[in-house]
Design an enzyme around this catalytic site. Sequence first.
Site, mmCIF file in Angstrom:
data_model
loop_
_atom_site.group_PDB
_atom_site.id
_atom_site.type_symbol
_atom_site.label_atom_id
_atom_site.label_comp_id
_atom_site.label_asym_id
_atom_site.label_seq_id
_atom_site.Cartn_x
_atom_site.Cartn_y
_atom_site.Cartn_z
ATOM 1 N N CYS A 98 0.957 -1.340 0.062
ATOM 2 C CA CYS A 98 0.104 -0.116 -0.040
ATOM 3 C C CYS A 98 0.769 1.167 -0.017
ATOM 4 C CB CYS A 98 -0.718 -0.036 1.229
ATOM 5 S SG CYS A 98 -1.874 1.449 1.269
ATOM 6 N N CYS A 190 -11.182 0.304 0.807
ATOM 7 C CA CYS A 190 -10.762 0.053 2.481
ATOM 8 C C CYS A 190 -11.065 1.490 2.928
ATOM 9 C CB CYS A 190 -9.173 -0.287 2.105
ATOM 10 S SG CYS A 190 -8.229 -0.215 3.552
ATOM 11 N N ARG A 262 -8.930 -5.242 10.042
ATOM 12 C CA ARG A 262 -7.664 -5.047 9.894
ATOM 13 C C ARG A 262 -7.310 -4.426 11.303
ATOM 14 N NH1 ARG A 262 -6.033 -2.576 5.182
ATOM 15 N NH2 ARG A 262 -6.287 -4.513 4.441
#
Length: 327
Positions: A98, A190, A262
């Site tokens: 990322c 996300c 996460r």
Amino acid sequence: MTDIRQDWSKEEIEEIYDTPLLELIYRAATIHREFHNSQEVQMCTLLSVKTGGCSEDCAYCPQSARYQTAVKPEKMMDVEKVLLSAKCAKESGTTRFCLGAAWRQVRTSKDFDKVCDMVKGITSLGMEACCTLGMITPDQAKKLKDAGLHAYNHNLDSSREFYGKIITTRTYDERLETLENIRNANITVCCGGIVGMGETKEDRIGLLHTLATLPEHPESVPINALIAIPGTPLENQKRISVWEMARMVATARILMPKAMVRLSAGRINMSDLEQAFCFMAGANSIHTGEKLLTTPAPGVDGDQQLFDLLGLKPAALKPSKVEEMAS
Ligand code: SAM
Ligand code: DTB
Ligand code: SF4
């Protein structure tokens, strides 16, 4: 079979959040096992490709130009250097890489072209590429999608009500618009937030309510525990209790069963036992590596030790994903 629902009310969410803790964890762990392999944890590596000097006033962030922190502004990294880092991360078991930039929003520029090249390179290494670059237009999202981008991270951070106490330079609705632009470009979403910024339980429930009632649930939901950084307005915030963190993870797991939840920032301040409790509550993804964006993380060796202890293993990419990347 548990239904996927987008019609959660705040009252229902509060009831889940307030369930006696062990019962809540048991419920979340059961749903976790219905939708995921509970022994696997997705490994994501972050890299800050454009650090510091940001115009925004996010009260938690060491990269804002408004606060005196240890982060010094740097120029955009070279594509080759980034791809070298991505290769190393892949060798240590990461499947998602990322790229972060300290931008309010993406500007169509040479730097953005570089990010597109980085995305292409990461994808051709056989990893999922993810970006977090601030607000983004439909055209820019399409460019990233064409470069092979798999996911875009853009957090709502907190409830609509608390948000204004943390950021004044862009609105909650602007964030929601970016999420829509990502979704419309067929990039996976996300989106999550931060706990421990001084928000109330109602604010945490408000954030979960917004996420769980989006037209489609985010594919991944990062739950960050604030890292209180010297020089930022939140420097003196007390660390959030692990019980609140676990309630947040478990409630997210129950509301959005398919999502990767996460355990994001803040693991550095958590014991092995505390992290294990969050995995039990349904977290199935972490940021691995020595650093998050600008702050230290437990490191690949630390993560390996924890995984050995708990009998967890890094999740491999699904075979269908590998084929898609190769085509
Ligand atoms: N500039 C882009 C943006 O704001 O969208 C991307 C990078 S920004 C650093 C990504 C996310 O990191 C933020 O939305 C926030 O949720 C999280 N974050 C930043 N600083 C943090 C801190 N001190 N503790 C916990 N999470 C943090
Ligand atoms: C997210 O929700 N957390 C990550 C990732 N998305 C980009 C970032 C955490 C940053 C923590 C502070 C830092 O290292 O600068
Ligand atoms: Fe800038 Fe992102 Fe940090 Fe906010 S969170 S100050 S937009 S880098």
